[in-house]
Design an enzyme around this catalytic site. Structure first.
Site, PDB file in Angstrom:
ATOM      1  N   SER A 185       0.839  -1.449  -0.164  1.00  0.00           N
ATOM      2  CA  SER A 185       0.062   0.188  -0.261  1.00  0.00           C
ATOM      3  C   SER A 185       0.741   1.203   0.277  1.00  0.00           C
ATOM      4  O   SER A 185       1.783   1.474   0.522  1.00  0.00           O
ATOM      5  CB  SER A 185      -1.037  -0.061   1.280  1.00  0.00           C
TER       6      SER A 185
ATOM      7  N   HIS B 228      -1.311  -1.070  -4.776  1.00  0.00           N
ATOM      8  CA  HIS B 228      -2.861  -1.184  -3.573  1.00  0.00           C
ATOM      9  C   HIS B 228      -2.757   0.452  -3.837  1.00  0.00           C
ATOM     10  O   HIS B 228      -2.269   1.340  -2.974  1.00  0.00           O
ATOM     11  CB  HIS B 228      -1.972  -2.006  -2.296  1.00  0.00           C
TER      12      HIS B 228
ATOM     13  N   ASP C  91      -5.357   3.257  -2.048  1.00  0.00           N
ATOM     14  CA  ASP C  91      -5.702   3.926  -0.729  1.00  0.00           C
ATOM     15  C   ASP C  91      -6.602   5.181  -1.296  1.00  0.00           C
ATOM     16  O   ASP C  91      -6.126   6.058  -1.130  1.00  0.00           O
ATOM     17  CB  ASP C  91      -5.321   3.827   0.366  1.00  0.00           C
TER      18      ASP C  91
ATOM     19  N   MET D 297      -9.568   7.743  -0.025  1.00  0.00           N
ATOM     20  CA  MET D 297     -10.377   7.608   1.180  1.00  0.00           C
ATOM     21  C   MET D 297     -11.020   9.480   0.985  1.00  0.00           C
ATOM     22  O   MET D 297     -10.153   9.659   0.167  1.00  0.00           O
ATOM     23  CB  MET D 297      -9.467   7.615   2.376  1.00  0.00           C
TER      24      MET D 297
ATOM     25  N   HIS E 223      -8.324   0.428  -3.953  1.00  0.00           N
ATOM     26  CA  HIS E 223      -9.095   0.180  -2.734  1.00  0.00           C
ATOM     27  C   HIS E 223      -9.941   1.622  -2.939  1.00  0.00           C
ATOM     28  O   HIS E 223      -9.660   2.488  -1.556  1.00  0.00           O
ATOM     29  CB  HIS E 223      -7.929  -0.008  -1.326  1.00  0.00           C
TER      30      HIS E 223
ATOM     31  N   MET F 136     -12.583   4.142  -0.509  1.00  0.00           N
ATOM     32  CA  MET F 136     -12.516   4.125   0.787  1.00  0.00           C
ATOM     33  C   MET F 136     -13.831   5.447   0.853  1.00  0.00           C
ATOM     34  O   MET F 136     -13.749   5.993   1.498  1.00  0.00           O
ATOM     35  CB  MET F 136     -12.011   4.625   1.529  1.00  0.00           C
TER      36      MET F 136
ATOM     37  N   MET G 182     -11.136  -6.432   5.194  1.00  0.00           N
ATOM     38  CA  MET G 182     -10.577  -5.556   6.587  1.00  0.00           C
ATOM     39  C   MET G 182      -9.446  -6.102   7.332  1.00  0.00           C
ATOM     40  O   MET G 182     -10.917  -7.338   7.922  1.00  0.00           O
ATOM     41  CB  MET G 182     -11.346  -4.947   6.352  1.00  0.00           C
TER      42      MET G 182
ATOM     43  N   ASP H 282      -6.053  -6.888   3.850  1.00  0.00           N
ATOM     44  CA  ASP H 282      -5.143  -5.830   4.626  1.00  0.00           C
ATOM     45  C   ASP H 282      -5.748  -5.266   5.290  1.00  0.00           C
ATOM     46  O   ASP H 282      -6.890  -4.844   5.844  1.00  0.00           O
ATOM     47  CB  ASP H 282      -6.373  -4.454   2.924  1.00  0.00           C
TER      48      ASP H 282
END
Ligand code: DX5
Ligand code: ZN
Length: 214
Positions: A6, A31, A33, A35, A64, A66, A135, A173
């Site tokens: 990540s 990866h 993330d 958000m 990913h 979120m 998760m 993850d």
């Protein structure tokens, strides 16, 4: 075991260099993330920065999400041609429709489950998915403690996957390290995400990735 470091734990002052380092260090996926400050109490990166990551990467991106408005973000990131896009089942009223949209872009669809969400919640979506992301921390931050109920959840998911779609991968993850990698393997996990273990490893990212793969 496939390894998806990540980049949340990378040094954003030299992001391209840190992305190249994991790709050259033998990672399988990068990866990313995303958000939005609403679905999770943190805000990370948008298309401008993810485009820079995509340019530096020589391995497929694993985005990913979120976020609250999944469909909007899928449209936003699709032009970057990531390998996978995953969205949280807890934040999606029409998961089947969104899976179809992701696939229509030529991207592999994945669904993410928070630590409290039972694998059975997505049993009837499995045949349309390429990966399920479990998760093992509450989403929002790197460097949190591994929640070990993921091992039981992975085993239960594996049973459902064998029945519904044996090709579907299981990804985990959060808090992954050389301390829990063997248990994850035993539980049927195919892909691990690791942020702090990879980027904060004293012997560098390549050694860290190797430690997880072996
Ligand atoms: C957390 C993110 C993770 C995080 C993992 O919400 O989804 O990908 O970066 O970091 P570590 O491996 O440090 O727990
Ligand atoms: Zn993640």
């Amino acid at each position: 075991m496939l390894v998806a470091p990540s980049i949340l734990s990378a040094d954003f002052g030299k992001l391209a260099e840190d992305v190249k380092a994991i790709c050259e260090g033998g990672c399988d996926l990068v990866h990313v993330d995303v958000m939005d400050g609403h679905f999770v109490p943190n805000l990370t990166i948008g298309p401008v920065v993810v485009e820079a990551v995509a340019k530096a990467a020589t391995k497929p991106l694993d985005i990913h999400l979120m976020v609250e408005n999944n469909s909007f973000f899928v449209d936003l990131f699709a032009p970057l041609k990531p390998g996978y896009i995953s969205f949280h089942i807890e934040e999606e009223k029409h998961p089947h429709r969104l899976i179809q949209k992701i696939r229509s872009y030529g991207i592999r669809p994945a669904i993410t489950l928070n630590p409290h969400t039972p694998p059975e919640a997505i049993e009837f979506l499995l045949e349309d998915l390429d990966m399920v992301l479990l998760m093992s921390v509450n989403p929002g931050f790197g460097g949190q403690k591994f929640i070990s109920n993921v091992l039981e959840r992975a085993k239960r998911l594996k049973t459902l996957i064998e029945k519904r779609n044996p090709k579907c991968l299981i990804e985990v993850d959060g808090g992954v390290s050389d301390k829990n990698i063997e248990l994850l393997k035993e539980a049927g996990v195919d892909v691990v995400v690791a942020g702090s273990f990879v980027y904060k490893h004293p012997e560098g990212v390549k050694t860290a990735i190797k430690a997880l793969k072996e």
